[in-house]
Design a protein around this motif. Structure first.
Motif, PDB file in Angstrom:
ATOM      1  N   THR A 123     -14.679  39.973  -0.619  1.00  0.00           N
ATOM      2  CA  THR A 123     -15.163  39.747   0.584  1.00  0.00           C
ATOM      3  C   THR A 123     -16.390  39.209   0.362  1.00  0.00           C
ATOM      4  N   GLY A 124     -17.104  38.641   1.585  1.00  0.00           N
ATOM      5  CA  GLY A 124     -18.589  38.247   1.489  1.00  0.00           C
ATOM      6  C   GLY A 124     -19.309  39.343   2.117  1.00  0.00           C
ATOM      7  N   PHE A 125     -20.736  39.079   2.211  1.00  0.00           N
ATOM      8  CA  PHE A 125     -21.491  40.314   2.442  1.00  0.00           C
ATOM      9  C   PHE A 125     -22.404  39.993   3.576  1.00  0.00           C
ATOM     10  N   ASP A 126     -22.875  40.584   4.566  1.00  0.00           N
ATOM     11  CA  ASP A 126     -23.709  40.269   5.668  1.00  0.00           C
ATOM     12  C   ASP A 126     -24.893  41.138   5.289  1.00  0.00           C
ATOM     13  N   CYS A 127     -26.060  40.360   4.955  1.00  0.00           N
ATOM     14  CA  CYS A 127     -27.474  41.007   4.630  1.00  0.00           C
ATOM     15  C   CYS A 127     -28.467  40.672   5.674  1.00  0.00           C
ATOM     16  N   ALA A 128     -29.218  41.656   5.705  1.00  0.00           N
ATOM     17  CA  ALA A 128     -30.413  41.682   6.873  1.00  0.00           C
ATOM     18  C   ALA A 128     -31.747  41.617   6.430  1.00  0.00           C
ATOM     19  N   SER A 129     -32.018  41.728   5.068  1.00  0.00           N
ATOM     20  CA  SER A 129     -33.255  41.792   4.437  1.00  0.00           C
ATOM     21  C   SER A 129     -33.147  41.363   2.956  1.00  0.00           C
ATOM     22  N   ASN A 130     -34.448  41.288   2.530  1.00  0.00           N
ATOM     23  CA  ASN A 130     -34.801  40.887   1.082  1.00  0.00           C
ATOM     24  C   ASN A 130     -34.009  42.049   0.225  1.00  0.00           C
ATOM     25  N   GLY A 131     -34.136  43.253   0.593  1.00  0.00           N
ATOM     26  CA  GLY A 131     -33.473  44.376  -0.275  1.00  0.00           C
ATOM     27  C   GLY A 131     -32.243  44.201  -0.258  1.00  0.00           C
ATOM     28  N   GLU A 132     -31.455  43.955   1.038  1.00  0.00           N
ATOM     29  CA  GLU A 132     -30.003  43.911   0.769  1.00  0.00           C
ATOM     30  C   GLU A 132     -29.281  42.979   0.144  1.00  0.00           C
ATOM     31  N   ILE A 133     -30.156  41.642   0.253  1.00  0.00           N
ATOM     32  CA  ILE A 133     -29.918  40.268  -0.631  1.00  0.00           C
ATOM     33  C   ILE A 133     -29.831  40.525  -2.088  1.00  0.00           C
ATOM     34  N   ALA A 134     -30.945  41.260  -2.454  1.00  0.00           N
ATOM     35  CA  ALA A 134     -31.099  41.694  -3.844  1.00  0.00           C
ATOM     36  C   ALA A 134     -30.149  42.358  -4.312  1.00  0.00           C
ATOM     37  N   GLN A 135     -29.622  43.594  -3.432  1.00  0.00           N
ATOM     38  CA  GLN A 135     -28.708  44.502  -3.994  1.00  0.00           C
ATOM     39  C   GLN A 135     -27.439  43.584  -4.227  1.00  0.00           C
ATOM     40  N   ILE A 147     -24.339  35.886   3.991  1.00  0.00           N
ATOM     41  CA  ILE A 147     -24.764  35.318   5.143  1.00  0.00           C
ATOM     42  C   ILE A 147     -26.041  36.449   5.620  1.00  0.00           C
ATOM     43  N   PHE A 148     -27.341  35.547   5.848  1.00  0.00           N
ATOM     44  CA  PHE A 148     -28.284  36.649   6.281  1.00  0.00           C
ATOM     45  C   PHE A 148     -28.100  36.344   7.615  1.00  0.00           C
ATOM     46  N   ALA A 149     -27.773  37.676   8.345  1.00  0.00           N
ATOM     47  CA  ALA A 149     -27.189  37.728   9.713  1.00  0.00           C
ATOM     48  C   ALA A 149     -28.221  38.556  10.216  1.00  0.00           C
ATOM     49  N   PHE A 157     -39.271  36.311   4.254  1.00  0.00           N
ATOM     50  CA  PHE A 157     -37.715  36.529   3.591  1.00  0.00           C
ATOM     51  C   PHE A 157     -36.861  35.394   3.663  1.00  0.00           C
ATOM     52  N   ILE A 158     -37.184  34.366   4.700  1.00  0.00           N
ATOM     53  CA  ILE A 158     -36.407  33.050   4.749  1.00  0.00           C
ATOM     54  C   ILE A 158     -36.795  32.357   3.099  1.00  0.00           C
ATOM     55  N   LYS A 159     -38.055  32.379   2.850  1.00  0.00           N
ATOM     56  CA  LYS A 159     -38.298  31.758   1.837  1.00  0.00           C
ATOM     57  C   LYS A 159     -37.511  32.377   0.470  1.00  0.00           C
ATOM     58  N   ASN A 160     -37.772  33.667   0.546  1.00  0.00           N
ATOM     59  CA  ASN A 160     -37.126  34.226  -0.651  1.00  0.00           C
ATOM     60  C   ASN A 160     -35.746  34.128  -0.798  1.00  0.00           C
ATOM     61  N   ALA A 161     -35.049  34.064   0.432  1.00  0.00           N
ATOM     62  CA  ALA A 161     -33.533  33.869   0.466  1.00  0.00           C
ATOM     63  C   ALA A 161     -33.111  32.351  -0.092  1.00  0.00           C
ATOM     64  N   ALA A 162     -34.133  31.380   0.340  1.00  0.00           N
ATOM     65  CA  ALA A 162     -33.894  30.039  -0.009  1.00  0.00           C
ATOM     66  C   ALA A 162     -34.243  30.216  -1.637  1.00  0.00           C
ATOM     67  N   MET A 168     -27.109  30.411   4.344  1.00  0.00           N
ATOM     68  CA  MET A 168     -26.366  30.630   5.522  1.00  0.00           C
ATOM     69  C   MET A 168     -27.393  31.849   6.156  1.00  0.00           C
ATOM     70  N   MET A 169     -27.561  31.540   7.459  1.00  0.00           N
ATOM     71  CA  MET A 169     -28.303  32.564   8.161  1.00  0.00           C
ATOM     72  C   MET A 169     -28.264  32.395   9.616  1.00  0.00           C
ATOM     73  N   THR A 170     -28.558  33.541  10.571  1.00  0.00           N
ATOM     74  CA  THR A 170     -28.315  33.306  11.846  1.00  0.00           C
ATOM     75  C   THR A 170     -29.605  33.204  12.650  1.00  0.00           C
ATOM     76  N   PHE A 171     -29.720  32.483  14.025  1.00  0.00           N
ATOM     77  CA  PHE A 171     -30.887  32.576  14.670  1.00  0.00           C
ATOM     78  C   PHE A 171     -30.540  32.537  16.089  1.00  0.00           C
ATOM     79  N   ASP A 172     -31.360  32.824  16.896  1.00  0.00           N
ATOM     80  CA  ASP A 172     -31.102  32.911  18.463  1.00  0.00           C
ATOM     81  C   ASP A 172     -32.458  32.667  19.175  1.00  0.00           C
ATOM     82  N   ASN A 173     -33.331  31.943  18.625  1.00  0.00           N
ATOM     83  CA  ASN A 173     -34.547  31.635  19.313  1.00  0.00           C
ATOM     84  C   ASN A 173     -35.406  30.561  18.715  1.00  0.00           C
ATOM     85  N   ALA A 174     -36.194  29.781  19.381  1.00  0.00           N
ATOM     86  CA  ALA A 174     -36.641  28.689  18.859  1.00  0.00           C
ATOM     87  C   ALA A 174     -37.935  28.871  17.832  1.00  0.00           C
TER      88      ALA A 174
END
Ligand SMILES: *Cc1c(COP(=O)(O)O)cnc(C)c1O
Length: 470
Positions: A123-135, A147-149, A157-162, A168-174
């Motif tokens: 499977t893939g993984f849906d992560c929401a934070s630096n900590g979850e991505i690192a894990q 996916i940084f969902a 966090f965006i820089k760290n993910a990069a 791959m990440m979600t957004f919903d605002n300008a």
């Protein structure tokens, strides 16, 4: 409520447990002679075999032994996790939704064995934070499988993910677009749209999701900033009890795809989110497949992913808790089965509560249902045992710490006996606190005694052996 008095702890309870078990438990049920095979991952607890009920009972026996040795916290509460359940859920997913790639939402239960098993199953993984991505990265999962969902991320966090090559990440605002343009212009953005979540336990739309009316403006802004938007995501709400929510959501996603084309984007990803319920999964999957056929008939180039959480883990974990105190009518008093208006006459206090595993009652809007695991030194609870209307409370000094406000339990149940709660794998351990000095309940792991047990062991053994998943 009738006057209730403290009943002294009954001395016979714990030490007598091993003496008259009505169910014979063979010590060999642990597969002791095969114990080298239990240690797949050096840093994790052993991986046992056998049906979870065996381990629930073994925990009770162990507690009695430790109590006899005057161990502190001898009767502590514990989870038993049956990892083969997760394996079987994955088979079920692939059977019903073969074209949808699951990205497990790790916030639901980031247990180290759960993550390793799912990683081994692909499977893939849906992560929401630096900590979850690192894990997730730390167990050897490639960044493309994440996916940084979280549509509202800290810029750092965006820089760290990069830096970790999670693009791959979600957004919903300008504002998120401005942040991403600065912090990771190579991002593959997924626009999370708002859907109808009114039939869900947890209404995520209160916090996230762009209304369709705002989609053209957001896409124009993304283009202006030179950003790549690759597709659309939604979440119908966690604990969604109306499968038709998915049909409505896919229809809205179709509209958003058309807006993407109008803005000059060729979307290639549809993320149908989480919200899948164990009890209604087949029906939900059928509705989702129909909606995809209707709204995305030509989808050879479309990648479809989902972010299930609860579906995979809810029923994999059972919690056993000890009755540490009781408040009941004094012996000799007329003990009614229930109070005047059916209110509880007995209060039980157990050693996990809403500040611990049962935080799901407050945060996840759950109701939990106990069953008797051990009573009066026996695992056999007669079906015709007289019942009393009871309430069950956690161990802290806060009165909000109520596990079951009203429940029928055997009248003979007393201090030292054990209750168990099934269906405790989702949104429980992960949000437990140590308020009032009570530790988070530990987990005993088994690969189960039924279908999928061998396959689950094989998946974990291969992963551990190959070192692909440290
Ligand atoms: C919590 C969450 C999920 C998982 O939801 P379930 O109801 O457990 O399936 C999936 N995606 C996102 C973005 C979430 O926040």
């Amino acid at each position: 409520m009738s006057p209730l008095d403290v009943l002294p702890a009954h001395p016979r309870c714990l030490p007598s447990l091993p003496r008259r078990p009505a169910v014979i438990l063979s010590p060999a049920s642990h597969d002791r002679d095969d114990s080298a095979d239990d240690a797949f991952f050096p840093d994790l607890p052993p991986l046992l075999r056998g049906h979870p009920d065996i381990h629930l009972r073994n925990g009770v026996l162990t507690a009695a032994r430790l109590a006899a040795l005057h161990e502190p916290d001898a009767e502590k509460a514990y989870f038993v996790a049956d990892l083969s359940y997760i394996y079987n859920q994955h088979q079920r997913w692939q059977r019903c939704l073969p074209e949808v790639e699951p990205f497990y939402a790790i916030k639901c239960n980031p247990d180290p064995y759960v993550l390793r098993l799912l990683a081994a199953l692909g499977t893939g993984f849906d992560c929401a934070s630096n900590g979850e991505i690192a894990q997730v990265l730390s167990i050897g999962v490639a960044p493309e499988r994440i996916i940084f969902a979280n549509p509202c991320k800290a810029t750092s966090f965006i820089k760290n993910a990069a830096r970790s090559r999670v693009h791959m990440m979600t957004f919903d605002n300008a504002d998120e677009l401005y942040k991403v343009a600065r912090a990771n212009p190579a991002a593959q953005l997924v626009l999370r749209i708002l859907t109808d979540d009114s039939k869900s336990l947890c209404r995520l739309g209160l916090k996230f999701g762009a209304p369709l009316a705002s989609v053209p403006g957001l896409l124009a802004k993304a283009r202006e900033l030179g950003l790549d938007v690759v597709g659309i995501s939604f979440h119908v709400g966690s604990g969604c009890y109306d499968s038709s929510a998915f049909a409505d959501a896919v229809m809205r996603a179709r509209a958003a795809f058309d807006m993407g084309a109008a803005a000059g984007y060729a979307f290639r990803l549809l993320d149908v989110g989480g919200g899948f319920e164990e009890a209604t999964f087949e029906a939900t999957a059928a509705i989702l497949r129909d909606a995809l056929d209707r709204h995305f008939p030509d989808r050879a180039d479309l990648r479809i992913i989902a972010e299930p959480g609860r579906f995979y883990v809810a029923r994999a974990f059972t919690l056993a808790a000890n009755i540490i105190a009781r408040r009941a009518p004094l012996d000799g008093e007329h003990a009614a089965a229930s109070g005047a208006d059916g209110e509880p006459v007995v209060m039980y206090y157990i050693n996990d509560g809403v500040y611990g595993a049962f935080n799901c009652i407050l945060f996840d809007h759950q109701q939990v249902h106990p069953y008797v695991l051990a009573m009066g030194g026996s695992f056999h609870v007669p079906g015709n045992a007289p019942q009393s209307t009871s309430s069950v409370w956690g161990p802290t000094c806060d009165s909000i710490d109520c596990v079951c406000p009203v429940v029928a339990l055997p009248a003979a149940l007393q201090v030292g006996d054990w209750l168990a709660f099934a269906n405790m794998g989702a949104y429980t351990v992960c949000a437990a606190s140590q308020f009032n000095g009570f530790q988070v309940s530990a987990v005993v792991y088994t690969t189960g005694g039924g279908p999928g047990a061998q396959e689950t062991r094989h998946a974990l053994r291969t992963a551990a052996g190959e070192g692909a998943l440290k």
